[in-house]
Scaffold this motif. Structure first.
Motif, PDB file in Angstrom:
ATOM      1  N   PHE A  45      13.683   5.214   1.495  1.00 42.25           N
ATOM      2  CA  PHE A  45      12.160   4.049   1.109  1.00 42.25           C
ATOM      3  C   PHE A  45      12.038   4.081   2.351  1.00 42.25           C
ATOM      4  O   PHE A  45      10.275   2.857   2.606  1.00 42.25           O
ATOM      5  CB  PHE A  45      12.629   3.092  -0.812  1.00 42.25           C
ATOM      6  CG  PHE A  45      11.738   2.736  -0.203  1.00 42.25           C
ATOM      7  CD1 PHE A  45       9.817   3.534  -1.217  1.00 42.25           C
ATOM      8  CD2 PHE A  45      11.235   1.269  -0.581  1.00 42.25           C
ATOM      9  CE1 PHE A  45       9.226   2.112  -1.170  1.00 42.25           C
ATOM     10  CE2 PHE A  45      10.371  -0.058  -0.730  1.00 42.25           C
ATOM     11  CZ  PHE A  45       8.806   1.180  -1.158  1.00 42.25           C
ATOM     12  N   ILE A  49       8.722   3.267   4.761  1.00 42.69           N
ATOM     13  CA  ILE A  49       7.931   2.063   4.423  1.00 42.69           C
ATOM     14  C   ILE A  49       7.344   2.063   6.578  1.00 42.69           C
ATOM     15  O   ILE A  49       6.283   1.598   6.901  1.00 42.69           O
ATOM     16  CB  ILE A  49       8.658   1.115   4.519  1.00 42.69           C
ATOM     17  CG1 ILE A  49       8.190   1.285   2.656  1.00 42.69           C
ATOM     18  CG2 ILE A  49       7.536   0.024   4.984  1.00 42.69           C
ATOM     19  CD1 ILE A  49       7.230   1.181   1.934  1.00 42.69           C
ATOM     20  N   ILE A  59      -1.569  -0.395  -2.665  1.00 40.71           N
ATOM     21  CA  ILE A  59      -1.139   0.142  -3.027  1.00 40.71           C
ATOM     22  C   ILE A  59      -1.593   0.474  -4.780  1.00 40.71           C
ATOM     23  O   ILE A  59      -2.024  -1.425  -4.871  1.00 40.71           O
ATOM     24  CB  ILE A  59       0.502   0.063  -3.240  1.00 40.71           C
ATOM     25  CG1 ILE A  59       0.797   1.150  -4.456  1.00 40.71           C
ATOM     26  CG2 ILE A  59       1.079  -0.777  -3.667  1.00 40.71           C
ATOM     27  CD1 ILE A  59       0.647   2.425  -4.133  1.00 40.71           C
ATOM     28  N   LEU A  64       1.332   3.491  -8.635  1.00 37.75           N
ATOM     29  CA  LEU A  64       2.238   2.873  -9.395  1.00 37.75           C
ATOM     30  C   LEU A  64       3.012   3.513 -10.153  1.00 37.75           C
ATOM     31  O   LEU A  64       4.109   3.474 -10.255  1.00 37.75           O
ATOM     32  CB  LEU A  64       2.522   1.586  -8.994  1.00 37.75           C
ATOM     33  CG  LEU A  64       2.719   0.396  -7.446  1.00 37.75           C
ATOM     34  CD1 LEU A  64       2.408  -1.130  -8.383  1.00 37.75           C
ATOM     35  CD2 LEU A  64       3.915   0.906  -6.549  1.00 37.75           C
ATOM     36  N   SER A  67       4.317   7.256  -9.455  1.00 35.23           N
ATOM     37  CA  SER A  67       5.509   6.877  -8.647  1.00 35.23           C
ATOM     38  C   SER A  67       6.745   6.741  -9.584  1.00 35.23           C
ATOM     39  O   SER A  67       7.794   7.118  -9.236  1.00 35.23           O
ATOM     40  CB  SER A  67       5.401   5.725  -7.345  1.00 35.23           C
ATOM     41  OG  SER A  67       4.337   6.659  -6.231  1.00 35.23           O
ATOM     42  N   LYS A 174       1.335   8.182  -0.290  1.00 36.34           N
ATOM     43  CA  LYS A 174       1.887   7.083  -1.256  1.00 36.34           C
ATOM     44  C   LYS A 174       2.671   7.458  -2.258  1.00 36.34           C
ATOM     45  O   LYS A 174       3.644   7.194  -2.722  1.00 36.34           O
ATOM     46  CB  LYS A 174       1.008   6.700  -1.531  1.00 36.34           C
ATOM     47  CG  LYS A 174      -0.078   5.629  -0.450  1.00 36.34           C
ATOM     48  CD  LYS A 174      -1.486   5.008  -1.303  1.00 36.34           C
ATOM     49  CE  LYS A 174      -2.649   4.343  -0.606  1.00 36.34           C
ATOM     50  NZ  LYS A 174      -3.398   3.894  -0.727  1.00 36.34           N
ATOM     51  N   TYR A 178       6.648   6.214  -2.865  1.00 36.17           N
ATOM     52  CA  TYR A 178       6.797   5.037  -3.772  1.00 36.17           C
ATOM     53  C   TYR A 178       8.102   5.682  -5.154  1.00 36.17           C
ATOM     54  O   TYR A 178       8.321   4.837  -5.391  1.00 36.17           O
ATOM     55  CB  TYR A 178       5.876   4.461  -3.956  1.00 36.17           C
ATOM     56  CG  TYR A 178       5.305   3.660  -3.663  1.00 36.17           C
ATOM     57  CD1 TYR A 178       5.067   2.431  -3.233  1.00 36.17           C
ATOM     58  CD2 TYR A 178       3.737   3.883  -2.499  1.00 36.17           C
ATOM     59  CE1 TYR A 178       4.709   1.232  -2.302  1.00 36.17           C
ATOM     60  CE2 TYR A 178       3.839   2.535  -1.665  1.00 36.17           C
ATOM     61  CZ  TYR A 178       3.654   1.848  -1.917  1.00 36.17           C
ATOM     62  OH  TYR A 178       3.190   0.862  -0.849  1.00 36.17           O
ATOM     63  N   GLY A 181      11.274   4.844  -3.775  1.00 32.33           N
ATOM     64  CA  GLY A 181      11.690   3.143  -4.092  1.00 32.33           C
ATOM     65  C   GLY A 181      12.106   3.204  -5.791  1.00 32.33           C
ATOM     66  O   GLY A 181      13.175   2.088  -5.919  1.00 32.33           O
TER      67      GLY A 181
END
Length: 302
Positions: A45, A49, A59, A64, A67, A174, A178, A181
């Protein structure tokens, strides 16, 4: 990007993932599954980034949310695989996980109420026979580790299908970054607060394996997958990923000196034959392969 180019990228992803079984086997006896997953996805991650900071910000909430879902599925895949690798060989784990190739078109058929094309159906049958030769012993029994690997295959199939839906609505890059992460975050939370076990890798070999998992298998693999998958179909994606255990068996034979036997190699050849059979006439015009699922997806709520 054409569908052929996307399929080629997915093939390189499959090759990279074939190395993951070697790395996970190295970590299996010296590192907890949560530690392995947290570090591999956490490092991946932050690397992504650093490389794509200008493209992944700002974002939005939808990205989100999506993800988070794919990150949870990634966690399910690799926690299951990590436990499975404790009692199975790298080669066997790779081929068991490749049952994804059967699950994806079956789940797609259930979702869209339309059975796959004839060539894909033939490919599924051939691959199923090959997987049976690879995974079923003389006593027709599966070990506990094998069941964990099959559970990983279910999560894997769901990840492919869900990713195919999400990338129609959000930026694939994206989403790819994400999800890494969130997978790292969830595994770290579970490792610390549930198992109380999240520590640094113990030695240089463990760090080598973690970095291989992070950079080759996660940073490259799970970011390029949604980008390339946007230009092909989930069924074809599943079949290309069936090449993963072939690569895993080759790497395991070279680096771990594993031998899956005559029956195993016969099964491997059948898996490869099934992939080729399903891919020969699976390519359609991009408008047909991409826009048709989109129309169906718009009629459903996610």
């Amino acid at each position: 990007m054409t569908q052929k180019q996307a399929n080629l990228i997915l093939a390189t992803v499959s090759m990279g993932w074939g190395t993951s079984y070697i790395f996970m086997k190295i970590c299996a006896d010296s590192m907890s599954p949560m530690t392995m997953v947290a570090f591999r996805f956490g490092i991946a991650f932050f690397v992504m980034i650093a490389l794509f900071s200008k493209r992944i910000f700002p974002i939005d909430l939808k990205t989100l949310k999506y993800s988070m879902v794919t990150g949870l599925l990634l966690l399910g895949i690799f926690i299951s695989l990590s436990y499975g690798m404790k009692t199975t060989t790298a080669s066997t784990a790779g081929f068991l996980t490749s049952t994804t190739v059967i699950l994806v078109p079956i789940l797609q058929a259930l979702i869209y109420r339309k059975w796959p094309s004839t060539m894909i159906s033939v490919g599924v049958i051939i691959v199923a026979i090959g997987l049976a030769l690879l995974t079923i012993g003389d006593d027709f029994a599966l070990a506990t580790g094998s069941l964990y690997c099959l559970a990983a295959a279910v999560f894997y199939a769901l990840h492919i299908i869900v990713t195919n839906r999400f990338i129609k609505n959000v930026d694939p890059l994206k989403l790819g970054v994400y999800q890494l992460g969130f997978a790292a975050l969830f595994s770290a939370i579970i490792g610390i607060f549930v198992f109380g076990d999240l520590s640094l890798p113990h030695n240089g070999l463990d760090w080598f394996a973690i970095l291989g998992l992070a950079l080759i298998c996660s940073a490259y693999g799970f970011v390029m997958q949604p980008i390339a998958q946007k230009h092909t179909t989930p069924e074809v994606t599943g079949f290309i990923f069936a090449l993963e255990p072939i690569f895993a068996a080759i790497f395991a034979a070279i680096f771990l000196h594993e031998n899956i036997g005559l029956q195993g190699y016969a099964g491997a050849l059948l898996v490869l034959a099934g992939v080729i059979a399903a891919s020969l006439k699976s390519e359609k015009k991009e408008d047909e392969t991409i826009s048709q699922p989109v129309m169906k997806i718009k009629k459903q709520t996610i």
